[in-house]
Design an enzyme around this catalytic site. Structure first.
Site, PDB file in Angstrom:
ATOM      1  N   ASP A   1       0.694  -1.309   0.071  1.00  0.00           N
ATOM      2  CA  ASP A   1      -0.082   0.203  -0.067  1.00  0.00           C
ATOM      3  C   ASP A   1       0.687   1.189   0.003  1.00  0.00           C
ATOM      4  O   ASP A   1       0.302   2.311  -0.111  1.00  0.00           O
ATOM      5  CB  ASP A   1      -0.860   0.158   1.228  1.00  0.00           C
ATOM      6  CG  ASP A   1      -1.934  -1.129   1.077  1.00  0.00           C
ATOM      7  OD1 ASP A   1      -2.508  -1.308   0.020  1.00  0.00           O
ATOM      8  OD2 ASP A   1      -2.515  -1.405   2.178  1.00  0.00           O
TER       9      ASP A   1
ATOM     10  N   ARG B   1      -7.191   0.200   1.879  1.00  0.00           N
ATOM     11  CA  ARG B   1      -8.163   0.468   2.690  1.00  0.00           C
ATOM     12  C   ARG B   1      -8.218   1.741   3.451  1.00  0.00           C
ATOM     13  O   ARG B   1      -9.155   2.490   3.614  1.00  0.00           O
ATOM     14  CB  ARG B   1      -8.162  -0.850   3.728  1.00  0.00           C
ATOM     15  CG  ARG B   1      -9.722  -0.997   4.555  1.00  0.00           C
ATOM     16  CD  ARG B   1      -9.517  -2.181   5.645  1.00  0.00           C
ATOM     17  NE  ARG B   1      -9.033  -3.302   4.979  1.00  0.00           N
ATOM     18  CZ  ARG B   1      -8.019  -4.185   5.310  1.00  0.00           C
ATOM     19  NH1 ARG B   1      -7.601  -3.947   6.413  1.00  0.00           N
ATOM     20  NH2 ARG B   1      -7.640  -5.126   4.757  1.00  0.00           N
TER      21      ARG B   1
ATOM     22  N   ARG C   1      25.733 -21.660 -21.601  1.00  0.00           N
ATOM     23  CA  ARG C   1      25.028 -21.175 -22.655  1.00  0.00           C
ATOM     24  C   ARG C   1      24.878 -19.673 -22.698  1.00  0.00           C
ATOM     25  O   ARG C   1      25.357 -19.112 -21.633  1.00  0.00           O
ATOM     26  CB  ARG C   1      23.413 -21.648 -22.209  1.00  0.00           C
ATOM     27  CG  ARG C   1      23.114 -23.070 -22.232  1.00  0.00           C
ATOM     28  CD  ARG C   1      23.157 -23.600 -23.580  1.00  0.00           C
ATOM     29  NE  ARG C   1      22.765 -25.037 -23.610  1.00  0.00           N
ATOM     30  CZ  ARG C   1      23.666 -26.406 -23.290  1.00  0.00           C
ATOM     31  NH1 ARG C   1      24.790 -25.895 -23.187  1.00  0.00           N
ATOM     32  NH2 ARG C   1      23.089 -27.322 -23.216  1.00  0.00           N
TER      33      ARG C   1
END
Length: 788
Positions: free
Chosen positions: A169, A213, A659
């Protein structure tokens, strides 16, 4: 890797030997908590401390036993990219009682733990502070109950607390960003972008309910990032009669040909009388008043889920390391502190000062002092709200000031995600301030060809979420065509320039300021907003587009590492963009958990390469299965990606295979991240307001004439503030041959990546956060969260 030549204070002076640190996550979970836990564990082990996990938050501390376990280096492997918290979190009523805290103290003393790192919200941190204050009394009680030896009171006399705020939040005062907020915004924006396509297909209105809220941060910033038509947040309830105003706005938007409307509602939204405004109520209102096809989407806990963004991983890693340093430096009299972010800097603030201000916000809202609540939230929240109002609500033509100034906007350099958000912001702010705005297509190439046309408010609708450059951008510099550009400036009566771009944009302004001596047309206010994935523009810590590129790198590295899951041990060599600037490789490496990152700014040789291979070989003999090495594209002309791949393949034979992958232009593509949308929007709005101020100052005898150094500026983020800097003054800070700033702040993050990858290295703590105090109103220039 070669070590930086730093002659400052190093943290070798700070030893954790003999100390025990415990880390716990409490309250609601948030993406990035695992990155913070990983950083605390590895930094703690690095300094020689014992580190413990406390599983299930305070409940685990109260229950003790198997809930408190010693952590190892390997126990935090492969958790950087995992959402939530792998050590668990729980609400604990028992810890709120004195008896519960007594049990917790007993369990900590049994393990010799007197240093706590708490990752949670204001409730969790308040509980930790109370625990610290009661500590000596609790130990005395334990002695009286014969649960611990009398000498333990002296031995474990003080409990040290450092907090990190984990909350999606972003409702904690004192920090610009809490861990998890950026990732939650990613989830919201992903949904909004998806919804927009279906809404346009059916000419629908969508009402989105997001978490919040008590705090409307997620709703406000996501509304700003997607250009929502209306937003409802708890801190600023709408005036009476808002229903009619909203419907008028939606109707006006549709009448201009827009096929969709987006309304974002924070779950805690209320009206001026304290009555809840629900998403269902808003939907019914739109259907009843306008008859629009309207749908409701409640995002719920999807906002808490998913993998953490690059921003959250970097933020959490930086804060975790800073938290350990803070614990090492505490004394018996040091108050509990919280590690916070101010602009681009870590700071330490007294925990209870932050908690008290957070509680003040709620008291202001309860007392219906809403403007005070917005101010208490901090300058970043306040600026987000002002910017949203400025861009979303178009004033009637009769209410607009008439400045009679013409301002041109153009993109220069390579495309970067967020450029379109910056252009939209500049156009709408310019129109709001009474200017006539002109769009230049294809940079200075289009400028000298006359590709200039007026751009209106509605023309930039929906631009925030678009990647690339909708105006078109070229690397062409103006010097060769300066006469034709001056002619176009004269013909179109251009009174100011706003350029959104990268290093070429910086060079362009230097060329134009030189041309002022010959052409009066360039004696106008000119400003640059930095936008480049490379983040190589002098005068700014951050550039629009770099965050999106970092997320592309991080996501790809996650997938590449996952591709080796279940196979034999493997090392991946990844090449990133950036020219000679190693920002993407270094910071991307920190976010992706790389073992090494090769960059131009930190020279390396064959001995360093060999040392890295040996280091990885040693790690691979433990439980670690995958290694990751990043290489900046221009780090070394001889040690190419192919060379490094072949070296690792040969030297790792029998232990791991290798790789390679070149990421290429995928780093420039895709929809802009919430950070880049917001950063582009806010920094460009600020640049446009500067242009207006300079136009007024330089208007004399019926014309604009500005030829001072400070009339041609770059707006950049420097540490804690957004600062306008004359481009001429930035020349001394620039390495023009390699197109990078001479000093780059992010080089200080490189030791963090090495430490977290188990390298022995020097870490400069001279710039480490010192204990400060909460400032109610930060300096005017400090738009602290930069973008968020």
């Amino acid at each position: 890797m070669a070590q930086p030549d730093t002659k400052k204070i190093f943290f070798e002076n700070l030893s954790g030997a003999g100390k025990a640190i415990a880390v716990l996550t409490s309250g609601g979970d948030a993406q990035g908590m695992n990155a913070a836990v990983r950083a605390v564990v590895r930094m703690g082990l690095y300094v020689g401390a014992k580190v413990y996990f406390i599983h299930e938050g305070y409940q685990g501390m109260v229950d003790g036993g198997e809930n408190i376990k010693e952590a190892t280096w390997e126990s935090v492997s492969s958790m950087l990219q995992v959402g939530g918290t792998v050590i668990g979190s729980a609400r604990c009523k028992e810890f709120r009682s004195h008896e519960g805290r007594l049990k917790a103290a007993h369990n900590l003393v049994l393990q010799g733990i007197t240093n706590l790192c708490v990752i949670g919200g204001d409730g969790s941190l308040t509980g930790a502070n109370l625990f610290k204050e009661e500590w000596s009394g609790l130990l005395t009680e334990l002695v009286e109950q014969d649960l611990i030896e009398a000498d333990a009171v002296q031995k474990y006399s003080a409990l040290h607390i450092v907090g990190m705020v984990g909350s999606i939040d972003n409702d904690f005062c004192g920090t610009d960003m809490t861990i998890g907020t950026d990732s939650a915004l990613h989830r919201i924006i992903e949904v909004v972008d998806a919804i927009m396509t279906t809404a346009q297909s059916h000419q629908r209105t969508f009402v989105l309910e997001v978490m919040g809220r008590h705090c409307g941060y997620l709703a406000l910033v996501s509304a700003l990032a997607c250009g929502a038509d209306w937003v409802l947040i708890p801190e600023m309830p709408p005036e009476d009669g808002w229903e009619d105003k909203m419907c008028q706005k939606l109707s006006a938007t549709r009448s201009r040909g827009t096929r969709l409307n987006i309304i974002i509602v924070a779950e805690g939204s209320i009206d001026r009388h304290g009555k809840p405004i629900t998403s269902g109520l808003v939907k019914d209102l739109v259907v009843k008043c306008l008859g629009f096809d309207t749908r409701v989407t409640i995002l719920g806990h999807v906002q808490r889920g998913g993998t953490p963004s690059a921003f959250d991983r970097i933020l959490a890693s930086r804060m975790g390391v800073e938290a350990v340093l803070a614990l090492l430096e505490t004394t018996a009299n040091t108050p509990a502190c919280v590690v916070s972010l101010c602009g681009n800097q870590s700071v330490r603030l007294p925990l209870m000062e932050c908690v008290q201000m957070t509680q003040e916000v709620q008291r202001a809202m309860d007392g219906k002092r809403f403007e005070e609540a917005v101010k208490l939230r901090g300058r970043s929240f306040e600026n987000n709200l002002k910017t949203y109002k400025l861009l979303a609500h178009r004033k009637p033509e009769t209410e607009l000031p008439t400045s009679n100034f013409n301002v041109a906007v153009l993109n220069v350099g390579a495309p970067a995600a967020g450029m379109n958000a910056a252009v939209r912001s500049a156009v709408r702010v310019g129109i709001s301030e009474g200017h006539k705005m002109f769009a230049v297509s294809d940079g200075f190439e289009g400028f000298y060809k006359g590709q200039i046309k007026e751009i209106k408010w509605a023309d930039v609708g929906g631009w925030t979420g678009q990647g690339g450059s909708l105006l078109g951008t070229k690397r062409t510099l103006p010097a060769k065509h300066v006469e034709k550009i001056a002619e176009q400036m004269r013909e179109n009566n251009i009174n100011a320039l706003l350029i959104v771009g990268g290093f070429e944009a910086f060079l362009s302004l230097l060329e134009l300021i030189t041309a002022r001596g010959k052409y009066d047309e360039f004696c106008v206010p000119m400003v640059m907003v930095p936008a480049t994935v490379s983040n190589n523009v002098p005068g700014s810590d951050l550039s629009v587009g770099a965050d999106t590129a970092l997320n592309a790198i991080t996501t790809t590295c996650d997938r590449i590492k996952q591709s080796a899951s279940g196979t034999k041990r493997r090392v991946f060599i990844i090449e990133t963009m950036g020219g000679y600037c190693g920002y993407l490789a270094s910071v991307g490496g920190l976010a992706a958990g790389a073992d090494a990152a090769y960059i131009y700014e930190e020279p390396f040789d064959i001995k360093d390469l060999q040392a890295n291979v040996e280091h990885l070989t040693e790690k691979m003999k433990t439980s670690i299965q995958r290694g990751l090495v990043l290489r900046n594209e221009n780090c070394n002309e001889n040690y190419t990606t192919d060379f490094i791949y072949q070296l690792y393949s040969e030297e790792g034979r029998g232990v791991f295979d290798s790789r390679k992958n070149v990421l290429g232009h995928m780093q420039q593509g895709g929809a802009p991240s919430p950070f880049d949308r917001n950063f582009g929007t806010k920094i460009s709005a600020k640049a446009m307001q500067w242009v207006t101020k300079k136009l007024v100052e330089s208007f004399r005898q019926g014309r604009v004439f500005a030829n001072t150094e400070d009339s041609c500026c770059l707006l950049g983020m420097r540490r804690r503030a957004l600062v306008f800097q004359p481009v001429v003054q930035l020349k001394g800070e620039t390495d023009f041959v390699h197109r990078i700033p001479k000093e780059q702040w992010w080089l200080k993050l490189r030791p963090l990546m090495k430490i977290l990858a188990k390298y022995k290295t020097s870490y400069d703590v001279s710039d480490s956060g010192q204990l400060e105090h909460v400032v109610r109103n930060r300096p005017k220039e400090s738009d602290a969260s930069v973008a968020l």
